[in-house]
Design a protein around this motif. Structure first.
Motif, PDB file in Angstrom:
ATOM      1  N   GLN A   1       0.671  -1.375   0.029  1.00 35.68           N
ATOM      2  CA  GLN A   1       0.325  -0.094  -0.229  1.00 35.68           C
ATOM      3  C   GLN A   1       0.748   1.371  -0.390  1.00 35.68           C
ATOM      4  O   GLN A   1       0.190   2.215  -0.605  1.00 35.68           O
ATOM      5  CB  GLN A   1      -0.811  -0.332   1.293  1.00 35.68           C
ATOM      6  CG  GLN A   1      -1.714  -1.100   1.607  1.00 35.68           C
ATOM      7  CD  GLN A   1      -2.858  -0.667   2.297  1.00 35.68           C
ATOM      8  OE1 GLN A   1      -3.189  -0.179   2.947  1.00 35.68           O
ATOM      9  NE2 GLN A   1      -3.258  -2.328   3.740  1.00 35.68           N
ATOM     10  N   CYS A   2       2.071   1.461   0.587  1.00 33.73           N
ATOM     11  CA  CYS A   2       2.917   2.598   0.716  1.00 33.73           C
ATOM     12  C   CYS A   2       3.911   3.245  -0.697  1.00 33.73           C
ATOM     13  O   CYS A   2       3.585   3.896  -1.347  1.00 33.73           O
ATOM     14  CB  CYS A   2       3.697   2.214   1.484  1.00 33.73           C
ATOM     15  SG  CYS A   2       3.822   1.728   3.978  1.00 33.73           S
ATOM     16  N   ALA A   3       4.165   1.700  -1.675  1.00 29.92           N
ATOM     17  CA  ALA A   3       3.974   2.437  -3.154  1.00 29.92           C
ATOM     18  C   ALA A   3       3.063   2.702  -3.835  1.00 29.92           C
ATOM     19  O   ALA A   3       3.189   3.233  -4.462  1.00 29.92           O
ATOM     20  CB  ALA A   3       5.355   0.702  -2.969  1.00 29.92           C
ATOM     21  N   GLU A   4       2.104   1.326  -4.065  1.00 30.43           N
ATOM     22  CA  GLU A   4       0.808   1.919  -4.840  1.00 30.43           C
ATOM     23  C   GLU A   4      -0.387   3.278  -4.385  1.00 30.43           C
ATOM     24  O   GLU A   4      -0.433   3.832  -5.463  1.00 30.43           O
ATOM     25  CB  GLU A   4      -0.045  -0.222  -4.572  1.00 30.43           C
ATOM     26  CG  GLU A   4      -0.263   0.313  -5.383  1.00 30.43           C
ATOM     27  CD  GLU A   4      -0.334   0.573  -7.030  1.00 30.43           C
ATOM     28  OE1 GLU A   4       1.123   0.057  -6.907  1.00 30.43           O
ATOM     29  OE2 GLU A   4      -0.800   0.804  -8.566  1.00 30.43           O
ATOM     30  N   LEU A   5      -0.150   2.736  -2.813  1.00 31.14           N
ATOM     31  CA  LEU A   5      -1.726   4.202  -3.028  1.00 31.14           C
ATOM     32  C   LEU A   5      -1.149   5.696  -2.161  1.00 31.14           C
ATOM     33  O   LEU A   5      -1.734   6.408  -2.447  1.00 31.14           O
ATOM     34  CB  LEU A   5      -2.525   3.583  -1.446  1.00 31.14           C
ATOM     35  CG  LEU A   5      -2.980   2.180  -1.793  1.00 31.14           C
ATOM     36  CD1 LEU A   5      -4.257   1.089  -0.966  1.00 31.14           C
ATOM     37  CD2 LEU A   5      -4.075   1.797  -3.569  1.00 31.14           C
ATOM     38  N   TYR A   6       0.187   5.626  -1.568  1.00 33.51           N
ATOM     39  CA  TYR A   6       0.281   6.625  -0.683  1.00 33.51           C
ATOM     40  C   TYR A   6       2.194   6.966  -1.269  1.00 33.51           C
ATOM     41  O   TYR A   6       2.274   7.402  -0.228  1.00 33.51           O
ATOM     42  CB  TYR A   6      -0.160   7.114   0.414  1.00 33.51           C
ATOM     43  CG  TYR A   6       0.068   5.900   1.287  1.00 33.51           C
ATOM     44  CD1 TYR A   6       1.107   5.769   2.328  1.00 33.51           C
ATOM     45  CD2 TYR A   6      -0.659   4.157   1.688  1.00 33.51           C
ATOM     46  CE1 TYR A   6       1.442   5.469   2.985  1.00 33.51           C
ATOM     47  CE2 TYR A   6       0.294   3.704   2.565  1.00 33.51           C
ATOM     48  CZ  TYR A   6       0.993   4.491   3.433  1.00 33.51           C
ATOM     49  OH  TYR A   6       0.882   3.558   4.641  1.00 33.51           O
ATOM     50  N   PRO A   7       2.626   6.604  -2.235  1.00 28.06           N
ATOM     51  CA  PRO A   7       4.245   6.541  -2.289  1.00 28.06           C
ATOM     52  C   PRO A   7       4.213   8.355  -2.066  1.00 28.06           C
ATOM     53  O   PRO A   7       5.675   8.339  -1.160  1.00 28.06           O
ATOM     54  CB  PRO A   7       4.576   6.162  -3.545  1.00 28.06           C
ATOM     55  CG  PRO A   7       3.260   6.969  -4.572  1.00 28.06           C
ATOM     56  CD  PRO A   7       2.202   6.753  -3.312  1.00 28.06           C
ATOM     57  N   GLU A   8       4.166   8.753  -1.940  1.00 31.73           N
ATOM     58  CA  GLU A   8       4.451  10.560  -2.046  1.00 31.73           C
ATOM     59  C   GLU A   8       3.974  11.227  -0.437  1.00 31.73           C
ATOM     60  O   GLU A   8       3.917  12.486   0.057  1.00 31.73           O
ATOM     61  CB  GLU A   8       3.467  12.030  -3.295  1.00 31.73           C
ATOM     62  CG  GLU A   8       3.902  11.202  -4.289  1.00 31.73           C
ATOM     63  CD  GLU A   8       5.603  11.606  -4.536  1.00 31.73           C
ATOM     64  OE1 GLU A   8       5.770  12.721  -4.550  1.00 31.73           O
ATOM     65  OE2 GLU A   8       5.575  10.682  -5.311  1.00 31.73           O
ATOM     66  N   LYS A   9       3.273  10.509   0.057  1.00 25.99           N
ATOM     67  CA  LYS A   9       2.275  11.428   1.160  1.00 25.99           C
ATOM     68  C   LYS A   9       3.103  10.820   3.009  1.00 25.99           C
ATOM     69  O   LYS A   9       3.861   9.788   2.596  1.00 25.99           O
ATOM     70  CB  LYS A   9       1.211   9.954   1.942  1.00 25.99           C
ATOM     71  CG  LYS A   9       0.130  10.707   0.725  1.00 25.99           C
ATOM     72  CD  LYS A   9      -1.490  10.124   1.403  1.00 25.99           C
ATOM     73  CE  LYS A   9      -2.719  11.176   1.080  1.00 25.99           C
ATOM     74  NZ  LYS A   9      -3.709  10.176   1.166  1.00 25.99           N
ATOM     75  N   PRO A  10       3.624  11.582   3.406  1.00 26.57           N
ATOM     76  CA  PRO A  10       3.731  12.092   4.614  1.00 26.57           C
ATOM     77  C   PRO A  10       3.636  10.799   5.757  1.00 26.57           C
ATOM     78  O   PRO A  10       2.194  10.856   6.311  1.00 26.57           O
ATOM     79  CB  PRO A  10       4.666  12.577   5.399  1.00 26.57           C
ATOM     80  CG  PRO A  10       2.914  13.408   4.455  1.00 26.57           C
ATOM     81  CD  PRO A  10       3.137  12.904   3.556  1.00 26.57           C
ATOM     82  N   ILE A  11       4.268   9.726   6.287  1.00 23.02           N
ATOM     83  CA  ILE A  11       3.595   8.359   7.136  1.00 23.02           C
ATOM     84  C   ILE A  11       4.774   9.716   8.628  1.00 23.02           C
ATOM     85  O   ILE A  11       5.493   9.665   9.106  1.00 23.02           O
ATOM     86  CB  ILE A  11       4.355   7.585   7.521  1.00 23.02           C
ATOM     87  CG1 ILE A  11       3.961   6.949   5.913  1.00 23.02           C
ATOM     88  CG2 ILE A  11       3.533   6.710   8.593  1.00 23.02           C
ATOM     89  CD1 ILE A  11       4.649   5.720   5.463  1.00 23.02           C
ATOM     90  N   TYR A  12       3.749   9.660  10.055  1.00 28.57           N
ATOM     91  CA  TYR A  12       4.144  10.205  11.208  1.00 28.57           C
ATOM     92  C   TYR A  12       4.607   9.637  12.019  1.00 28.57           C
ATOM     93  O   TYR A  12       5.216  10.165  13.466  1.00 28.57           O
ATOM     94  CB  TYR A  12       2.980  11.536  11.567  1.00 28.57           C
ATOM     95  CG  TYR A  12       3.414  12.586  10.105  1.00 28.57           C
ATOM     96  CD1 TYR A  12       4.123  14.141  10.304  1.00 28.57           C
ATOM     97  CD2 TYR A  12       2.183  12.669   9.762  1.00 28.57           C
ATOM     98  CE1 TYR A  12       3.925  14.359   9.304  1.00 28.57           C
ATOM     99  CE2 TYR A  12       1.794  13.507   8.704  1.00 28.57           C
ATOM    100  CZ  TYR A  12       2.782  14.202   8.467  1.00 28.57           C
ATOM    101  OH  TYR A  12       2.491  15.449   6.968  1.00 28.57           O
ATOM    102  N   ASP A  13       3.728   8.254  11.433  1.00 26.80           N
ATOM    103  CA  ASP A  13       3.914   6.726  12.766  1.00 26.80           C
ATOM    104  C   ASP A  13       4.765   6.134  12.659  1.00 26.80           C
ATOM    105  O   ASP A  13       4.028   5.362  13.424  1.00 26.80           O
ATOM    106  CB  ASP A  13       2.522   6.821  13.640  1.00 26.80           C
ATOM    107  CG  ASP A  13       1.867   6.554  12.482  1.00 26.80           C
ATOM    108  OD1 ASP A  13       2.078   5.974  11.307  1.00 26.80           O
ATOM    109  OD2 ASP A  13       0.563   5.694  13.040  1.00 26.80           O
ATOM    110  N   ILE A  14       6.213   6.185  12.797  1.00 27.76           N
ATOM    111  CA  ILE A  14       6.755   4.999  12.194  1.00 27.76           C
ATOM    112  C   ILE A  14       7.785   5.146  13.515  1.00 27.76           C
ATOM    113  O   ILE A  14       8.157   6.383  13.955  1.00 27.76           O
ATOM    114  CB  ILE A  14       7.925   5.014  11.009  1.00 27.76           C
ATOM    115  CG1 ILE A  14       6.644   4.585  10.327  1.00 27.76           C
ATOM    116  CG2 ILE A  14       8.667   3.635  10.779  1.00 27.76           C
ATOM    117  CD1 ILE A  14       5.723   3.075   9.822  1.00 27.76           C
ATOM    118  N   PRO A  15       7.684   4.536  14.730  1.00 29.11           N
ATOM    119  CA  PRO A  15       8.855   4.499  15.492  1.00 29.11           C
ATOM    120  C   PRO A  15      10.113   5.178  15.282  1.00 29.11           C
ATOM    121  O   PRO A  15      10.904   4.870  14.814  1.00 29.11           O
ATOM    122  CB  PRO A  15       8.833   3.514  16.793  1.00 29.11           C
ATOM    123  CG  PRO A  15       7.978   2.672  16.173  1.00 29.11           C
ATOM    124  CD  PRO A  15       7.635   2.971  14.733  1.00 29.11           C
ATOM    125  N   GLY A  16      10.453   6.928  16.327  1.00 26.87           N
ATOM    126  CA  GLY A  16      12.097   7.121  15.836  1.00 26.87           C
ATOM    127  C   GLY A  16      11.990   7.758  14.250  1.00 26.87           C
ATOM    128  O   GLY A  16      13.306   8.814  13.964  1.00 26.87           O
TER     129      GLY A  16
END
Ligand SMILES: Cc1cc2nc3c(=O)[nH]c(=O)nc-3n(C[C@H](O)[C@H](O)[C@H](O)COP(=O)(O)OP(=O)(O)OC[C@H]3O[C@@H](n4cnc5c(N)ncnc54)[C@H](O)[C@@H]3O)c2cc1C
Length: 342
Positions: free
Chosen positions: A44-59
């Motif tokens: 999903q990260c690559a196909e649905l939202y490659p450009e969107k920022p994710i803010y909750d990956i630890p560290g």
């Protein structure tokens, strides 16, 4: 022709959780092959939202879907996983106490002791375009993916769509096609500007055709296309002779073959225990968005945790004679050697 491949673990799905599973298994000397229906890794990260920022990956305060996929690929490099992309796992069969045969739609059979289902929301499948009577042509002369470019050499091709897939395949197939026509409903494209410019240059040079309109009807016999009729905004039809059509209308997520593997699904998810994220079948694990247990959160960080616990239990099946000693990457030279940093 089927091809048999032996591996310790077969991972179904190369989304973020399938990728991180390679790392956790690798630290325990367990080798993995991964199969994904997409032609790229990252789910999903690559196909649905490659450009969107994710803010909750630890560290990591901020990372895009594309960035996270790239970072995971870098992290698992030391373990040399083998990827089988553009292939769908269609069959899963238990052949012994902890022995499985896993089959793909490309004729591969994996023999392994452990199977990790990291299939997320299911398989990404192409959306069928709204063209009446398209079904008999599918997989004969209408294709939703390009498996072998060579099969389109010297053919009259029609590509339909206005996104990156349509433009990329236009640029890749134009040199080998007899004649290529790109059909899009409007004269604006969603794909990368560079690809749009390259496509327009080919049209200007007379090396391919661009037709603005919608495919309204198909002509052919026994699944073999001979022509397509394209209707423009004014309602005028143009008849274009073609041997093959490639519509790219985007992807949709469907559970797909996972539903057929006798897994006692609960609301289309695979129930697992929370000690090792194993199903009721020993050696068959489900991690990431595809699993279900009390308190489950469909978050990437949850899947990473599940991958770590899965790997500990998988070790018992792969190396039944070895005792597993828990170690930290910060302090274990043995782990650091595996990572190529000591
Ligand atoms: C718009 C959006 C924003 C999000 N934002 C966040 C966020 O900020 N933080 C967060 O933690 N999570 C976020 N998520 C959720 C996150 O993307 C998922 O939790 C994560 O992708 C799950 O990873 P996975 O590896 O389990 O599954 P997926 O990413 O779905 O990957 C599964 C892979 O399995 C493949 N597959 C399935 N069936 C088969 C088969 N039969 N054969 C071969 N391959 C198969 C699929 O093609 C797919 O590539 C977001 C999701 C969306 C849609």
């Amino acid at each position: 022709m089927s091809e048999t491949i032996k591996t310790d673990v077969l991972i179904i799905g190369a989304g973020p959780i399938g990728l991180f599973a390679v790392f956790e298994l690798g630290l325990l000397d367990i080798k993995a092959h991964l199969v994904d229906i997409l032609d790229k890794v990252g789910g999903q990260c690559a196909e649905l939202y490659p450009e969107k920022p994710i803010y909750d990956i630890p560290g990591i305060p901020l990372i895009t879907g594309h960035g996270l996929t790239g970072a995971l690929m870098e992290q698992i490099k030391p373990f040399h996983p083998t990827f089988h992309l553009g292939e769908m796992v269609t069959a899963l069969k238990k052949t012994g106490e902890t022995a499985f045969h896993v089959g793909t739609d490309n004729g591969k059979i994996f023999e392994c002791k452990v199977v990790v289902i990291a299939a997320g929301g299911g398989s990404f499948q192409p959306k069928r375009p709204p063209i009446a009577g398209i079904e008999p042509y599918e997989e004969k002369s209408v294709f939703y993916a390009v498996r072998k470019m060579e099969s389109f050499r010297d053919k009259r091709l029609m590509i339909v769509g206005g996104g990156d897939s349509a433009l990329d395949w236009t640029l890749n197939l134009q040199p080998i096609a007899k004649r290529l026509t790109l059909v899009h409903r409007r004269d604006e494209f969603r794909g990368a500007p560079d690809s749009v410019n390259k496509m327009r240059a080919l049209v200007a040079a007379g090396d391919m055709d661009l037709v603005i309109g919608q495919v309204a009807a198909l002509e052919g016999d026994g699944g073999q296309l001979t022509a397509a009729s394209v209707k423009d905004k004014a309602g005028t039809h143009a008849r274009i002779e073609v041997d093959a059509m490639l519509p790219f209308f985007g992807l949709t997520m469907k559970l797909g073959p996972v539903a057929d593997w006798g897994l006692n699904l609960h609301e289309n998810l695979i129930p697992v225990d929370t000690a090792a994220f194993e199903t009721s079948e020993p050696g068959l694990f489900a991690i990431g968005d595809i699993n279900s247990y009390a308190g489950k959160l469909k978050l990437i960080l949850s899947g990473f945790h599940e991958a770590a616990l899965m790997a500990q239990k998988a070790h018992r099946y792969i190396y039944p004679e070895k005792r597993l000693v828990f170690q930290y990457t910060t302090s274990s030279t043995s782990l650091q050697k595996k990572l190529g940093v000591a």
